[in-house]
Write a protein that holds these residues in place. Sequence first.
Motif, PDB file in Angstrom:
ATOM      1  N   LEU A  46       0.937  -1.281  -0.059  1.00  0.00           N
ATOM      2  CA  LEU A  46       0.026  -0.082   0.149  1.00  0.00           C
ATOM      3  C   LEU A  46       0.989   1.208   0.077  1.00  0.00           C
ATOM      4  O   LEU A  46       0.494   2.274  -0.849  1.00  0.00           O
ATOM      5  N   LYS A  47       2.042   1.261   0.788  1.00  0.00           N
ATOM      6  CA  LYS A  47       2.967   2.319   0.781  1.00  0.00           C
ATOM      7  C   LYS A  47       3.281   2.557  -0.709  1.00  0.00           C
ATOM      8  O   LYS A  47       3.430   3.645  -0.990  1.00  0.00           O
ATOM      9  N   GLU A  48       3.726   1.526  -1.304  1.00  0.00           N
ATOM     10  CA  GLU A  48       4.528   1.714  -2.681  1.00  0.00           C
ATOM     11  C   GLU A  48       3.346   2.389  -3.636  1.00  0.00           C
ATOM     12  O   GLU A  48       3.607   3.071  -4.603  1.00  0.00           O
ATOM     13  N   THR A  49       2.123   1.808  -3.586  1.00  0.00           N
ATOM     14  CA  THR A  49       0.997   1.886  -4.682  1.00  0.00           C
ATOM     15  C   THR A  49       0.340   3.436  -4.277  1.00  0.00           C
ATOM     16  O   THR A  49       0.247   4.069  -5.172  1.00  0.00           O
ATOM     17  N   PHE A  50       0.006   3.640  -3.060  1.00  0.00           N
ATOM     18  CA  PHE A  50      -0.764   4.864  -2.490  1.00  0.00           C
ATOM     19  C   PHE A  50       0.103   5.753  -1.670  1.00  0.00           C
ATOM     20  O   PHE A  50      -0.819   6.767  -1.244  1.00  0.00           O
ATOM     21  N   ASN A  51       1.327   5.445  -1.592  1.00  0.00           N
ATOM     22  CA  ASN A  51       2.095   6.390  -0.579  1.00  0.00           C
ATOM     23  C   ASN A  51       1.256   6.522   0.729  1.00  0.00           C
ATOM     24  O   ASN A  51       1.442   7.588   1.384  1.00  0.00           O
ATOM     25  N   VAL A  52       1.005   5.368   1.391  1.00  0.00           N
ATOM     26  CA  VAL A  52       0.215   5.372   2.780  1.00  0.00           C
ATOM     27  C   VAL A  52       1.512   4.916   3.659  1.00  0.00           C
ATOM     28  O   VAL A  52       2.191   3.967   3.597  1.00  0.00           O
ATOM     29  N   PRO A  53       1.653   5.786   4.732  1.00  0.00           N
ATOM     30  CA  PRO A  53       2.525   5.321   5.795  1.00  0.00           C
ATOM     31  C   PRO A  53       2.504   4.039   6.504  1.00  0.00           C
ATOM     32  O   PRO A  53       1.163   3.539   6.535  1.00  0.00           O
ATOM     33  N   ILE A  54       3.243   3.407   6.854  1.00  0.00           N
ATOM     34  CA  ILE A  54       3.169   2.197   7.552  1.00  0.00           C
ATOM     35  C   ILE A  54       3.261   2.433   9.007  1.00  0.00           C
ATOM     36  O   ILE A  54       4.005   3.157   9.418  1.00  0.00           O
ATOM     37  N   LEU A  55       2.100   1.715   9.636  1.00  0.00           N
ATOM     38  CA  LEU A  55       2.160   1.801  11.188  1.00  0.00           C
ATOM     39  C   LEU A  55       2.841   0.644  11.801  1.00  0.00           C
ATOM     40  O   LEU A  55       2.681  -0.530  11.169  1.00  0.00           O
TER      41      LEU A  55
END
Length: 288
Positions: A46-55
């Motif tokens: 998800l981080k790679e695809t949507f640039n969402v930070p990882i918790l």
Amino acid sequence: MKRIAILGCENSHADAFLRCIAEKEAFSDVEVIGAYSDDRGAAERLKETFNVPILESYSEAVGRIDGLVITARHGDNHYRYAKPYIESGIPMFIDKPITVREDEAVELMRALKARGVRICGGSSLKQDVFVQRLKKEREDNVGGKTVGGYVRAPYQSKNEYGGFYFYAQHLVEMVCEIFGRYPLSVTARRNGSRIHVLFHYAEYDCVGLFCDENYTYYASRMAENGTSSFDIPSTEEWFEREFGEFYRLLSGGRQSATYQDVFAPVFIMNAIDRSLKSGREENVAYQE
């Protein structure tokens, strides 16, 4: 901005919801501050695809968000993920199955009610236009009173996400939405890789057919003077409608279903499981 986190991002819901946020103007004020999964690779994707930070943990976003999305593939994770956030009272979307165990369903439902946490979720199939059409036809007695019904949907007999419970809520939710949330009892039989379930209501019965790994959806309502039947194609609109319901809660809207309505499928699935094991009709043990 409305700040949310996504916990358990292994399935298609996380991607679909993030596409809604990225592409739909109606949701442009939603910010995803992070995503968590026990499967680190899912969060990294998800981080790679949507640039969402990882918790780094599922409780990391406590006190930082306005709403919570829980989409873990295994229903046993849903209460665990929700628990740290209940005290804050923020609205939640909880994917199917809401939980697997009945005792956890009761505990989670009571905790949510006690804090006034507004929730939505369950199976996306209840959002389908044909399911909603059949529901309205039943409510309006189109063609006369309902005398029975038939619903077909997939399940997965073998998986690491709770076995039967992983996919079963799709069919159960369709039955509940069309024919009524609270069948009194169920009778289930296995025939090869298929499972037939008779959902017993006070005035009629509905047949459910679970087909293993066969992703065909179908629903039919039989009335006194006619029958309405629909093949139900998979569509991204299910996800958009689901996220739209969550967005309404995030914006201060009222919960559209009762807690009992949302959790009813958990008790029905457990009754089906008991019937498969006992070979008998089993009452659905609803609790509040």
